[in-house]
Design an enzyme around this catalytic site. Structure first.
Site, PDB file in Angstrom:
ATOM      1  N   GLU A  52       0.810  -1.225   0.000  1.00 28.77           N
ATOM      2  CA  GLU A  52       0.000   0.000   0.000  1.00 28.77           C
ATOM      3  C   GLU A  52       0.840   1.271   0.000  1.00 28.77           C
ATOM      4  O   GLU A  52       0.449   2.279  -0.583  1.00 28.77           O
ATOM      5  CB  GLU A  52      -0.963   0.007   1.195  1.00 28.77           C
ATOM      6  N   PHE A 114     -11.742  -7.991  12.973  1.00 33.89           N
ATOM      7  CA  PHE A 114     -10.619  -8.371  12.110  1.00 33.89           C
ATOM      8  C   PHE A 114     -10.287  -7.234  11.140  1.00 33.89           C
ATOM      9  O   PHE A 114     -11.170  -6.686  10.489  1.00 33.89           O
ATOM     10  CB  PHE A 114     -10.958  -9.647  11.332  1.00 33.89           C
ATOM     11  N   GLN A 115      -9.029  -6.896  11.065  1.00 28.46           N
ATOM     12  CA  GLN A 115      -8.530  -5.797  10.223  1.00 28.46           C
ATOM     13  C   GLN A 115      -9.231  -4.475  10.505  1.00 28.46           C
ATOM     14  O   GLN A 115      -9.429  -3.659   9.617  1.00 28.46           O
ATOM     15  CB  GLN A 115      -8.618  -6.162   8.738  1.00 28.46           C
ATOM     16  N   LYS A 164     -17.684  -1.237   5.140  1.00 30.12           N
ATOM     17  CA  LYS A 164     -18.084  -2.148   4.072  1.00 30.12           C
ATOM     18  C   LYS A 164     -19.598  -2.130   3.829  1.00 30.12           C
ATOM     19  O   LYS A 164     -20.050  -2.180   2.678  1.00 30.12           O
ATOM     20  CB  LYS A 164     -17.621  -3.563   4.418  1.00 30.12           C
ATOM     21  N   MET A 485      24.399   9.024   3.254  1.00 31.04           N
ATOM     22  CA  MET A 485      24.230  10.231   4.065  1.00 31.04           C
ATOM     23  C   MET A 485      24.439   9.905   5.548  1.00 31.04           C
ATOM     24  O   MET A 485      24.999  10.718   6.286  1.00 31.04           O
ATOM     25  CB  MET A 485      22.844  10.847   3.820  1.00 31.04           C
TER      26      MET A 485
END
Lengths: 586, 186
Positions: A52, A114-115, A164, A485
């Site tokens: 993502e 869940f999630q 959802k 760096m």
């Protein structure tokens, strides 16, 4: 009463209404109704990323190279948390993103489902605004508002969290026109007298400098044109921040190069010594100012910025003009031409002493480096890349580190929206997905990610995306096997204690490219560099170019933390003098 | 302004108390947006009071007492105003131009003479009695922050107290009002 549409249909209708042509995303349980809808429509093309975060940076690259908002679609929970880095990056660099996240159904919110995660809570500090839509009849309105907030004023990311069940439910679609009037935005007081006062200072200055930033790029191509015209009319020297590169042609003699921590000697000294500083769309970032109380001590300062909270945040200014760079610059130009035509014709002489001084600083050649017969110098690699690509309209992205600064110093940008780099947040792993987004927005154009071997591994999985969609991006790795760096700072500030900055087990990047179905090219000798770069440019497929460079080269010039502009380190010979106080700073 | 690590100048650093008043849409999460901005940027919240003030327009008024330099408070104003649900932000320095009020509920526990002495202090401070038993009473104290501080100090030495306090409310004196973009009084 309009037709009843499902939440998922409303989302795509709204995206269509806002002219969205592509989205970057990754499916998951809480966005399945939206993904169902994707396959049923043909107007919007979906690019499937491999992580993502990659979707977020790809959307950023798309937005910055096209001037249009980037759109991402990810699932709840880990989908949303993986977006946080990209949202914060976009927030820091003022990139317009519209992020749609799925959420668990409304009746499960707050149950540790869940999630499930508190997406709006987590992303509140890294978005301009976010919404959790709990009623399908509000969805269209929220979608329209989201685009408006992302694009208006100082652009930035917004997030819409859609449970959802809302994606399934049917509701009424409202067009953008129906809701636009409802948005109440606080009015910002614009000082109309600011223009007149600014023009007065401009006409009187003997040692002026223009310091331009990303705000000019965000204000569009016309703003960049206005900045160029303003610079030509006044004959003033101009320097730019990292984000502002390309607004004024980088190959023009009036351009002093980038300023700040790794800026040129002439740009930083001109900032320090000037009597008038005109900040156009920049924000006095700490990479620019160095030590604030010693920053340009004798100058009057004009600050043009669309964000009122940028004014007097770090540096107190004499004249603040809140507004879009294009509008303000146009007003300034009109006033100059109408009331001060004599100034416009004669200013070259007025400030000729100043230009003489600047040319003396230029003779220091602060970007020079020692050429090596056997090893590729990283600066040389970027120089050659520039020389071999400058005749085509190339787009450059970067990761974060030494290679990013060398790219900024040695690649000259003559147009806006050609340079995509993570400045504010400094996100390693930005460049590859950003290149994907840039290539999507600019088919047929050459897109190069100038990368480091450490940064590139942070989002290397997106090579798979590039191969899938036949996006011929070029990953140009300046491979010194060090987090360059970090190594440089350890050398200069931590008594050469190179703690954990060397990568012991790097992959073979040529084989890695081939494993992904891309082309791998390696160069390790300066003599073969040009030929290999040309080979990279000519191939119409994604390429990983493993450019083996000198391992311990430092990026100079450098203003050490806690030092003012006139105390730069120009090379290895003056590396001492960093104070204890300076070491604490980042 | 978050404290820049590079800021060494001390001249502009006079810290004073200010009250920040924000008119916001009364929607879910709006208080978190404002308070999160304060904590995220390192601004101080000394007290906070918030409630809906216009049911029809769904507008809440958030009143935050804060400590900071003038420059910091101006930054706070600009930053809070950037939040989408925020309509207006005003800053009130602590002076005679503005009325400030806070409210405290104080439950005092004690018996006999002590209880009587405590009651007398409450009467002297014009507190309103809301509940009385043989072992306790509850009063409501109303006034400026310093007045309530003084009152609590006096009564605390006499016995056990349980205290509940609101944040400060602020309103500018005179006929001047704050209006929204449509010209309606907020």
């Amino acid at each position: 009463m309009g037709n009843q549409l499902t939440g998922a249909e409303i989302v795509f209708k709204a995206l269509n209404d806002h002219g969205v042509e592509c989205i970057f995303g990754y499916p998951g349980g809480a966005v399945l109704p939206l993904y169902d809808e994707i396959s049923k429509q043909k107007k919007i093309k979906h690019f499937l990323v491999r992580h993502e975060q990659g979707a977020g940076h790809a959307a950023e690259g798309y937005a910055r190279s096209s001037g249009k908002p980037g759109v991402v679609l990810v699932t709840s929970g880990p989908g949303a948390t993986n977006m946080v880095t990209a949202l914060t990056d976009a927030y820091m660099d003022s990139v317009p993103l519209v992020c749609i996240t799925g959420q668990v159904p409304t009746h499960l919110i707050g149950t540790d489902a869940f999630q499930e995660c508190d997406t709006t809570g987590i992303t509140r500090p890294c978005t301009k605004h976010n919404w959790l839509v709990k009623d399908v009849n509000n969805l269209a309105e929220v979608m329209h508002k989201a685009f408006d907030v992302a694009m208006s004023g100082r652009p930035g990311p917004v997030l819409i969290d859609i449970p959802k069940d809302i994606q399934f439910q049917k509701g009424i679609y409202k067009s953008a026109d129906e809701v636009q009037t409802k948005i109440i935005r606080p009015k910002v007081k614009v000082e109309t007298t600011g223009i007149e006062k600014a023009v007065e200072l401009i006409t009187k200055s003997k040692k002026p400098i223009i310091y331009s930033g990303g705000g000019v790029i965000n204000a569009g191509k016309k703003a960049a044109d206005a900045l160029t015209e303003f610079t030509r009319v006044t004959n003033f020297p101009i320097t730019s921040t990292l984000q502002g590169l390309g607004a004024f042609p980088g190959s023009d003699p009036q351009f002093l190069g980038m300023l700040g921590m790794h800026g040129t000697y002439e740009a930083n000294n001109a900032m320090h010594e000037c009597d008038l500083m005109i900040n156009v769309g920049a924000r006095f970032d700490d990479r620019i100012t160095g030590r604030v109380d010693a920053f340009s001590p004798n100058s009057k300062k004009i600050h043009i910025d669309i964000d009122p909270s940028s004014i007097n945040k770090i540096v107190k200014v004499d004249i603040a003009i809140v507004g879009d760079c294009l509008t303000v610059l146009t007003d300034v130009l009109t006033t100059l031409k109408n009331k001060h035509s004599k100034f416009c014709n004669s200013n070259k002489e007025n400030i000729s002493n100043w230009w003489q001084q600047i040319n003396k600083w230029r003779q220091k050649k602060s970007l020079s480096y020692k050429f090596d017969e056997k090893l590729i110098m990283p600066q040389y690699a970027v120089e050659r890349l520039y020389e071999l690509t400058k005749n085509q309209d190339a787009f450059i992205t970067t990761e974060v580190g030494q290679h990013q600064m060398w790219a900024a110093q040695f690649y000259k940008f003559n147009k806006p929206n050609r340079w995509m780099t993570s400045g504010g947040l400094g996100t390693m792993g930005y460049g590859l997905p950003a290149a994907i987004g840039t290539q999507v927005a600019n088919p047929g154009k050459l897109v190069v990610d100038i990368a480091g071997e450490a940064s590139i591994l942070m989002n290397i999985q997106e090579m798979s995306t590039a191969v899938q969609y036949k996006l011929p991006i070029k990953i140009f790795i300046l491979n010194n096997q060090w987090m360059g760096m970090v190594r440089q700072w350890q050398e200069l500030l931590h008594e050469k204690n190179y703690s954990e900055s060397y990568t012991e087990a790097l992959p073979d990047f040529v084989k890695l490219a081939e494993a992904y179905g891309a082309i791998g090219i390696r160069a390790s000798n300066p003599k073969e560099l040009d030929e290999k770069i040309n080979e990279m440019i000519e191939v119409d497929r994604p390429v990983i170019f493993d450019c083996m460079v000198k391992k311990d080269e430092n990026c100079f010039p450098m203003i050490p933390s806690g030092k003012p502009h006139n105390e730069m380190i120009l090379g290895p010979e003056d590396e001492e003098g960093i104070t204890e106080e300076g070491k604490v700073l980042v | 302004m978050s404290k820049s690590a590079y800021e060494i100048d001390q001249n502009q650093k006079k810290i004073e108390r200010y009250v920040v008043v924000a008119w916001v849409d009364n929607e879910a999460g709006v208080l978190a947006r404002v308070s999160g901005l304060f904590s995220g940027r390192g601004y101080n919240i000394e007290s906070l009071a918030v409630s809906e003030v216009d049911h029809d327009r769904k507008i809440s008024r958030i009143t935050i007492a804060t400590l900071g330099t003038q420059a910091v408070v101006k930054q706070i104003q600009a930053q809070v105003l950037k939040l989408v649900p925020v309509h207006k932000v005003n800053i009130y320095p602590i002076n005679d131009e503005t009325i400030f009020r806070e409210l405290a509920l104080v439950k005092f526990l004690g018996e006999g003479k002590v209880l009587e002495t405590a009651k007398q202090i409450c009467i002297d401070n014009k507190c309103q009695f809301l509940d009385k038993t043989s072992k306790s009473f509850i009063v409501q104290a109303l006034g400026r922050r310093t007045e309530i501080d003084d009152f609590i100090k006096k009564i605390k030495v006499l016995g056990q107290v349980s205290i509940s306090r609101t944040g400060a409310l602020a309103m500018k004196k005179g006929s001047e009002t704050v209006k929204d973009n449509k010209g309606q009084v907020l």
